[in-house]
Design a protein around this motif. Structure first.
Motif, PDB file in Angstrom:
ATOM      1  N   ALA A  24       0.844   4.026  -2.941  1.00 34.96           N
ATOM      2  CA  ALA A  24       0.431   5.410  -2.689  1.00 34.96           C
ATOM      3  C   ALA A  24       1.475   6.387  -3.198  1.00 34.96           C
ATOM      4  N   VAL A  25       2.771   6.083  -2.950  1.00 37.42           N
ATOM      5  CA  VAL A  25       3.847   6.962  -3.418  1.00 37.42           C
ATOM      6  C   VAL A  25       3.894   6.976  -4.936  1.00 37.42           C
ATOM      7  N   ALA A  76       0.805  -1.221   0.000  1.00 41.84           N
ATOM      8  CA  ALA A  76       0.000   0.000   0.000  1.00 41.84           C
ATOM      9  C   ALA A  76       0.837   1.269   0.000  1.00 41.84           C
ATOM     10  N   PRO A  77       1.872   1.402   0.897  1.00 41.64           N
ATOM     11  CA  PRO A  77       2.672   2.638   0.877  1.00 41.64           C
ATOM     12  C   PRO A  77       3.338   2.867  -0.469  1.00 41.64           C
ATOM     13  N   ARG A  98      -2.490  15.418   0.417  1.00 43.40           N
ATOM     14  CA  ARG A  98      -3.785  14.939  -0.071  1.00 43.40           C
ATOM     15  C   ARG A  98      -4.703  16.115  -0.381  1.00 43.40           C
ATOM     16  N   ARG A 144       7.764   8.942   3.397  1.00 44.05           N
ATOM     17  CA  ARG A 144       7.661  10.178   2.613  1.00 44.05           C
ATOM     18  C   ARG A 144       6.389  10.917   2.985  1.00 44.05           C
ATOM     19  N   THR A 145       6.434  12.224   2.857  1.00 43.31           N
ATOM     20  CA  THR A 145       5.263  13.049   3.121  1.00 43.31           C
ATOM     21  C   THR A 145       4.473  13.231   1.832  1.00 43.31           C
ATOM     22  N   SER A 176      -3.305  12.387  -4.374  1.00 43.82           N
ATOM     23  CA  SER A 176      -2.210  12.567  -3.422  1.00 43.82           C
ATOM     24  C   SER A 176      -0.984  13.016  -4.201  1.00 43.82           C
ATOM     25  N   ILE A 227       0.242  13.655   5.013  1.00 43.22           N
ATOM     26  CA  ILE A 227       0.291  12.351   5.680  1.00 43.22           C
ATOM     27  C   ILE A 227       1.612  11.702   5.312  1.00 43.22           C
ATOM     28  N   VAL A 228       2.183  10.956   6.234  1.00 47.20           N
ATOM     29  CA  VAL A 228       3.454  10.276   5.995  1.00 47.20           C
ATOM     30  C   VAL A 228       3.164   8.835   5.594  1.00 47.20           C
ATOM     31  N   ARG A 229       3.656   8.422   4.439  1.00 52.44           N
ATOM     32  CA  ARG A 229       3.495   7.061   3.939  1.00 52.44           C
ATOM     33  C   ARG A 229       4.835   6.558   3.413  1.00 52.44           C
ATOM     34  N   GLY A 230       5.271   5.401   3.871  1.00 49.56           N
ATOM     35  CA  GLY A 230       6.510   4.834   3.367  1.00 49.56           C
ATOM     36  C   GLY A 230       7.707   5.733   3.577  1.00 49.56           C
TER      37      GLY A 230
END
Length: 438
Positions: free
Chosen positions: A260-261, A256-257, A407, A403-404, A371, A398-401
């Motif tokens: 998303a990136v 998922a991360p 959204r 990285r910021t 995003s 939001i922070v994912r993996g």
């Protein structure tokens, strides 16, 4: 003993033999029984509960005795040996059928005679069940016996988790585990059988479906007696199916991360191709000089920064009352700014009764447009929405993996408005937005 008394005890004796005919699995295509299943026994600890969508108790009506299943014995105690067993034409929802609650129950006055003889072989009913465990072959029985009285005068219900055993007391409880796939179920033992070498238990149709043995007709199982307070009421380890589900969920969470990136980077590239003039006009028409635009501001659009902008530009709000303002410089006079016409959003209906504060402020439905890995691109996309007359959009991080991501979201008062708004957003080249929960 008079004739009536002898008849009274003869019938239960014959019932002990009722399931000797279960020498083969029920055939799949067959008449389904009328009615269906067991009422609401309490959900036992074995699986920790049932899916949230399940009704209270069993989704199937409890079986009642079918008088047509009485009698019809043949030599050796077989029940309707010339009639094949069958199963329903559909698979019951065994996930919603509750397991029986393991409780202390007195032994039935019928069905516990010990020793007893069937087909020339003698069986001894257990005095104590603690510690009993046995491995062997399990079979099952279906519609042919549905509604028929069991050896202890209960009604056989193919939509309940029950079983027949040769020597466990009636009634009692046991956990049956499929040794090939790890699936297990707690059953109420309320019948005698199976009287075939190598077979240790005859399962109800629902229990067989739960264990996954209906395709082959038999299964390699372990039968373990249960009593209230035993430490083996809980399943020792997850089944093969449950392990697969956990592995799939873990794999989805891990990907998922990255997804998303990746999608954020793709949207950044899309927005990056937009001409800069669409977000900030090169030359503003008359009156636009004093319009405060969040998209054009390098600072977040909040009340404090808006106050600073007003002071820097010598702007005050026209109220019709005398006011003392600070001039931006000696040669610059305050400018009264009246409301300028702009693309107004559709009127928002009154909040529904019981709506939360966030729903009243942001709307009941929240659409995520995209995003972004870049705040600048998110701001430019926000400008695109504003230019198209889509108001109320906001940017959050939001922070994912590691990285910021930024959204871009737009509120809608209800699902009907959200559908129309999603079409407008997709028409701008952003793709179809997703409904999200904050």
């Amino acid at each position: 003993m008079n004739t009536i008394a002898r008849s009274r005890w003869l019938i239960p004796g014959l019932l002990i033999l009722a399931l000797a005919a279960c020498s083969s699995a029920p055939k799949k295509p067959g008449a389904s029984s009328a009615g269906s299943s067991k009422p609401s026994a309490a959900v036992v600890q074995g699986k920790g509960g049932r899916p949230a969508h399940c009704p209270e108790g069993s989704p199937y009506k409890a079986a009642a005795e079918d008088p047509s299943t009485r009698g019809d014995y043949r030599a050796g105690g077989l029940y309707k040996p010339g009639v094949n067993d069958s199963t329903p034409t559909y698979i019951p929802n065994v996930a919603c059928i509750p397991e029986p609650e393991v409780v202390d129950l007195p032994r039935s006055p019928i069905g516990n005679k010990s020793p007893y003889v069937v087909l020339g072989k003698q069986y001894q009913v257990m005095d104590k069940t603690r510690g009993y465990a046995e491995k062997g072959t399990a079979s099952y029985y279906g519609a042919k016996f549905h509604g028929r009285l069991t050896s202890n005068r209960e009604v056989y219900d193919m939509y309940a988790f029950t079983a027949a055993h040769k020597t466990l007391p009636l009634p009692s409880f046991a956990r049956v585990t499929n040794l090939d796939n790890g699936e297990s179920v707690i059953v109420r033992v309320n019948d005698r059988g199976p009287f075939h070498d190598g077979r240790v238990v005859d399962l109800s149709y629902a229990a067989a479906v739960r264990l996954g043995i209906t395709q082959r007709g038999t299964g390699n199982v372990e039968v373990r007696a249960l009593a209230p307070g035993d430490d083996n009421l809980m399943v020792d380890k997850p089944s093969r199916r449950e392990r697969r589900e956990v592995a799939a969920a873990a794999a989805a969470a891990a990907s998922a991360p990255a997804a998303a990136v990746r999608s954020a980077s793709e949207m950044d590239a899309l927005v990056g191709k937009l001409p800069a003039a669409t977000a900030t006009a090169a030359a503003k028409p008359a009156g636009e000089k004093y319009r405060y635009r969040v998209a054009d501001s390098a600072k977040p659009g909040n009340a404090d920064n808006f106050d600073h902008w007003m002071r820097d530009n010598g702007v005050r709000v026209a109220t019709g009352k005398p006011a003392t303002t600070q001039a931006a410089s000696v040669n610059s006079a305050p400018v009264a700014v009246a409301a300028l016409p702009a693309a107004a959003p559709a009127a928002r209906p009154a909040p529904a009764p019981g709506a939360t504060l966030s729903q009243q402020v942001l709307g009941s439905v929240l659409l995520q447009v995209a995003s972004f890995a870049s705040r600048d691109n998110a701001t430019r996309a926000l400008g695109q929405l504003s230019s198209a007359g889509i108001a109320g959009a906001s940017i959050s991080d939001i922070v994912r993996g590691g990285r910021t991501l930024w959204r871009l979201r737009v509120p809608a008062p209800d699902h009907a408005s959200a559908s129309e708004l999603a079409g407008r957003i997709a028409g701008l080249g952003f793709g179809a937005p997703q409904i999200v929960k904050d």
